[in-house]
Write a protein that holds these residues in place. Structure first.
Motif, PDB file in Angstrom:
ATOM      1  N   GLU A  35     -56.688 -45.867 -10.526  1.00  0.00           N
ATOM      2  CA  GLU A  35     -56.729 -47.288 -10.852  1.00  0.00           C
ATOM      3  C   GLU A  35     -58.126 -47.768 -11.243  1.00  0.00           C
ATOM      4  O   GLU A  35     -58.297 -48.917 -11.615  1.00  0.00           O
ATOM      5  N   LEU A  36     -59.120 -46.880 -11.165  1.00  0.00           N
ATOM      6  CA  LEU A  36     -60.483 -47.219 -11.565  1.00  0.00           C
ATOM      7  C   LEU A  36     -60.932 -46.374 -12.751  1.00  0.00           C
ATOM      8  O   LEU A  36     -62.126 -46.158 -12.951  1.00  0.00           O
ATOM      9  N   GLY A  37     -60.008 -45.906 -13.548  1.00  0.00           N
ATOM     10  CA  GLY A  37     -60.304 -44.952 -14.622  1.00  0.00           C
ATOM     11  C   GLY A  37     -61.241 -45.454 -15.699  1.00  0.00           C
ATOM     12  O   GLY A  37     -61.949 -44.665 -16.323  1.00  0.00           O
ATOM     13  N   THR A  38     -61.289 -46.728 -15.953  1.00  0.00           N
ATOM     14  CA  THR A  38     -62.165 -47.310 -16.965  1.00  0.00           C
ATOM     15  C   THR A  38     -62.831 -48.550 -16.362  1.00  0.00           C
ATOM     16  O   THR A  38     -62.350 -49.074 -15.348  1.00  0.00           O
ATOM     17  N   PRO A  39     -63.903 -49.036 -16.979  1.00  0.00           N
ATOM     18  CA  PRO A  39     -64.502 -50.281 -16.467  1.00  0.00           C
ATOM     19  C   PRO A  39     -63.505 -51.441 -16.441  1.00  0.00           C
ATOM     20  O   PRO A  39     -63.511 -52.245 -15.503  1.00  0.00           O
ATOM     21  N   GLU A  40     -62.636 -51.511 -17.434  1.00  0.00           N
ATOM     22  CA  GLU A  40     -61.636 -52.584 -17.478  1.00  0.00           C
ATOM     23  C   GLU A  40     -60.642 -52.457 -16.327  1.00  0.00           C
ATOM     24  O   GLU A  40     -60.267 -53.465 -15.710  1.00  0.00           O
ATOM     25  N   GLU A  41     -60.212 -51.239 -16.035  1.00  0.00           N
ATOM     26  CA  GLU A  41     -59.280 -51.030 -14.923  1.00  0.00           C
ATOM     27  C   GLU A  41     -59.951 -51.311 -13.580  1.00  0.00           C
ATOM     28  O   GLU A  41     -59.336 -51.889 -12.682  1.00  0.00           O
ATOM     29  N   ALA A  42     -61.215 -50.920 -13.444  1.00  0.00           N
ATOM     30  CA  ALA A  42     -61.956 -51.204 -12.210  1.00  0.00           C
ATOM     31  C   ALA A  42     -62.112 -52.713 -12.032  1.00  0.00           C
ATOM     32  O   ALA A  42     -61.957 -53.239 -10.922  1.00  0.00           O
ATOM     33  N   THR A  43     -62.395 -53.415 -13.127  1.00  0.00           N
ATOM     34  CA  THR A  43     -62.484 -54.877 -13.069  1.00  0.00           C
ATOM     35  C   THR A  43     -61.157 -55.466 -12.617  1.00  0.00           C
ATOM     36  O   THR A  43     -61.119 -56.318 -11.725  1.00  0.00           O
ATOM     37  N   GLY A  44     -60.064 -54.999 -13.226  1.00  0.00           N
ATOM     38  CA  GLY A  44     -58.733 -55.479 -12.866  1.00  0.00           C
ATOM     39  C   GLY A  44     -58.422 -55.234 -11.401  1.00  0.00           C
ATOM     40  O   GLY A  44     -57.822 -56.081 -10.729  1.00  0.00           O
ATOM     41  N   TRP A  45     -58.836 -54.087 -10.886  1.00  0.00           N
ATOM     42  CA  TRP A  45     -58.586 -53.761  -9.480  1.00  0.00           C
ATOM     43  C   TRP A  45     -59.336 -54.746  -8.578  1.00  0.00           C
ATOM     44  O   TRP A  45     -58.760 -55.291  -7.631  1.00  0.00           O
ATOM     45  N   LEU A  46     -60.617 -54.974  -8.873  1.00  0.00           N
ATOM     46  CA  LEU A  46     -61.409 -55.905  -8.063  1.00  0.00           C
ATOM     47  C   LEU A  46     -60.851 -57.324  -8.129  1.00  0.00           C
ATOM     48  O   LEU A  46     -60.761 -58.011  -7.115  1.00  0.00           O
ATOM     49  N   VAL A  47     -60.456 -57.758  -9.326  1.00  0.00           N
ATOM     50  CA  VAL A  47     -59.888 -59.096  -9.487  1.00  0.00           C
ATOM     51  C   VAL A  47     -58.581 -59.210  -8.709  1.00  0.00           C
ATOM     52  O   VAL A  47     -58.352 -60.176  -7.989  1.00  0.00           O
ATOM     53  N   SER A  48     -57.719 -58.187  -8.821  1.00  0.00           N
ATOM     54  CA  SER A  48     -56.414 -58.240  -8.149  1.00  0.00           C
ATOM     55  C   SER A  48     -56.537 -58.251  -6.625  1.00  0.00           C
ATOM     56  O   SER A  48     -55.626 -58.697  -5.938  1.00  0.00           O
ATOM     57  N   HIS A  49     -57.652 -57.785  -6.105  1.00  0.00           N
ATOM     58  CA  HIS A  49     -57.874 -57.787  -4.655  1.00  0.00           C
ATOM     59  C   HIS A  49     -58.754 -58.956  -4.222  1.00  0.00           C
ATOM     60  O   HIS A  49     -59.200 -59.011  -3.070  1.00  0.00           O
ATOM     61  N   GLY A  50     -59.006 -59.882  -5.134  1.00  0.00           N
ATOM     62  CA  GLY A  50     -59.749 -61.093  -4.800  1.00  0.00           C
ATOM     63  C   GLY A  50     -61.215 -60.857  -4.466  1.00  0.00           C
ATOM     64  O   GLY A  50     -61.825 -61.652  -3.753  1.00  0.00           O
ATOM     65  N   LEU A  51     -61.793 -59.779  -4.988  1.00  0.00           N
ATOM     66  CA  LEU A  51     -63.175 -59.441  -4.657  1.00  0.00           C
ATOM     67  C   LEU A  51     -64.189 -59.948  -5.684  1.00  0.00           C
ATOM     68  O   LEU A  51     -65.385 -60.008  -5.384  1.00  0.00           O
ATOM     69  N   VAL A  52     -63.733 -60.249  -6.890  1.00  0.00           N
ATOM     70  CA  VAL A  52     -64.593 -60.822  -7.931  1.00  0.00           C
ATOM     71  C   VAL A  52     -63.781 -61.864  -8.696  1.00  0.00           C
ATOM     72  O   VAL A  52     -62.549 -61.800  -8.720  1.00  0.00           O
ATOM     73  N   PRO A  53     -64.461 -62.823  -9.322  1.00  0.00           N
ATOM     74  CA  PRO A  53     -63.737 -63.822 -10.121  1.00  0.00           C
ATOM     75  C   PRO A  53     -63.051 -63.195 -11.329  1.00  0.00           C
ATOM     76  O   PRO A  53     -63.481 -62.154 -11.836  1.00  0.00           O
ATOM     77  N   ALA A  54     -62.019 -63.847 -11.817  1.00  0.00           N
ATOM     78  CA  ALA A  54     -61.230 -63.325 -12.938  1.00  0.00           C
ATOM     79  C   ALA A  54     -62.064 -63.141 -14.193  1.00  0.00           C
ATOM     80  O   ALA A  54     -61.754 -62.288 -15.011  1.00  0.00           O
ATOM     81  N   ARG A  55     -63.103 -63.886 -14.377  1.00  0.00           N
ATOM     82  CA  ARG A  55     -63.905 -63.806 -15.600  1.00  0.00           C
ATOM     83  C   ARG A  55     -64.905 -62.645 -15.578  1.00  0.00           C
ATOM     84  O   ARG A  55     -65.692 -62.465 -16.492  1.00  0.00           O
ATOM     85  N   THR A  56     -64.929 -61.846 -14.526  1.00  0.00           N
ATOM     86  CA  THR A  56     -65.879 -60.746 -14.369  1.00  0.00           C
ATOM     87  C   THR A  56     -65.584 -59.626 -15.366  1.00  0.00           C
ATOM     88  O   THR A  56     -64.429 -59.330 -15.655  1.00  0.00           O
ATOM     89  N   THR A  57     -66.640 -59.004 -15.858  1.00  0.00           N
ATOM     90  CA  THR A  57     -66.520 -57.826 -16.718  1.00  0.00           C
ATOM     91  C   THR A  57     -67.478 -56.761 -16.186  1.00  0.00           C
ATOM     92  O   THR A  57     -68.686 -56.983 -16.138  1.00  0.00           O
ATOM     93  N   LEU A  58     -66.939 -55.630 -15.765  1.00  0.00           N
ATOM     94  CA  LEU A  58     -67.772 -54.550 -15.239  1.00  0.00           C
ATOM     95  C   LEU A  58     -68.242 -53.637 -16.358  1.00  0.00           C
ATOM     96  O   LEU A  58     -67.533 -53.423 -17.337  1.00  0.00           O
ATOM     97  N   LEU A  59     -69.417 -53.089 -16.167  1.00  0.00           N
ATOM     98  CA  LEU A  59     -69.936 -52.057 -17.051  1.00  0.00           C
ATOM     99  C   LEU A  59     -69.621 -50.696 -16.425  1.00  0.00           C
ATOM    100  O   LEU A  59     -69.244 -50.613 -15.252  1.00  0.00           O
TER     101      LEU A  59
END
Length: 196
Positions: A35-59
């Motif tokens: 579920e962390l295979g790409t930066p986008e998927e890692a971002t989605g995982w963090l957002v879905s668990h309420g750990l970062v705001p929805a507008r976050t973009t991971l590198l």
């Protein structure tokens, strides 16, 4: 990368550290879901668990940090389940995540809200803050009352962790349990044919 097709293992909804560790799983046939295979998927995982705001973009760097934390947590949970000492680098990594950002919730005053307490961290520390929350959850789980209930799924090749809901629970999902029972039934049937 393939999405994890399994439902959350028992305890993963309550403990974000278990959810992170179980975000990579070996599926039947040796396929790997991450579920962390790409930066986008890692971002989605963090957002879905309420750990970062929805507008976050991971590198990629942040994705790699999160993946490294997951590896350290997996090593700690494995050592715990096997009754062994954890590898020192894994323990050091979790402690770094715990102390990288301030965890104190500072007192703030907002004109329209009045006094409130909230963690304060710059946007550049969102991932570090999320990792500190995950590491805190793992530390609390491994040292708390539920520690004795941590187990690894006993359905090969599944490598997920769970909190046992009862002493006889061996599998992380009905799917894993059904697969083990079907394999046992097939083995008994084959053994019966060998003696016939």
């Amino acid at each position: 990368m393939s999405k994890n097709p399994l439902p959350p293992a028992p305890g993963a909804d309550e403990h974000v550290s278990l959810a992170l560790v179980n975000g990579a799983v070996t599926l039947p046939g040796g396929h790997r879901a991450d579920e962390l295979g790409t930066p986008e998927e890692a971002t989605g995982w963090l957002v879905s668990h309420g750990l970062v705001p929805a507008r976050t973009t991971l590198l990629s760097y942040c994705q790699n940090q999160l993946t490294e934390l997951r590896g350290g947590l997996r090593a700690l949970f494995t050592a715990h389940v096997e009754g062994k000492a954890p590898p020192e680098p894994a323990l050091d990594g979790i402690n770094r995540a715990l102390t990288k950002v301030p965890s104190a919730r500072l007192l703030r005053h907002e004109p329209d809200e009045g006094f409130r307490r909230a963690p304060v961290h710059p946007v550049t520390q969102l991932v570090e803050h999320a990792m500190a929350q995950i590491a805190e959850d793992a530390a609390a789980l491994l040292t708390g009352d539920e520690a004795a209930r941590i187990a690894r799924c006993e359905a090969p090749p599944c490598d997920r962790f769970l909190l046992r809901t009862h002493a006889r629970r061996q599998w992380c999902s009905t799917r894993c349990g059904d697969r083990v029972r079907a394999a046992r039934a097939y083995a008994r049937k084959q053994q019966g044919r060998a003696f016939a």
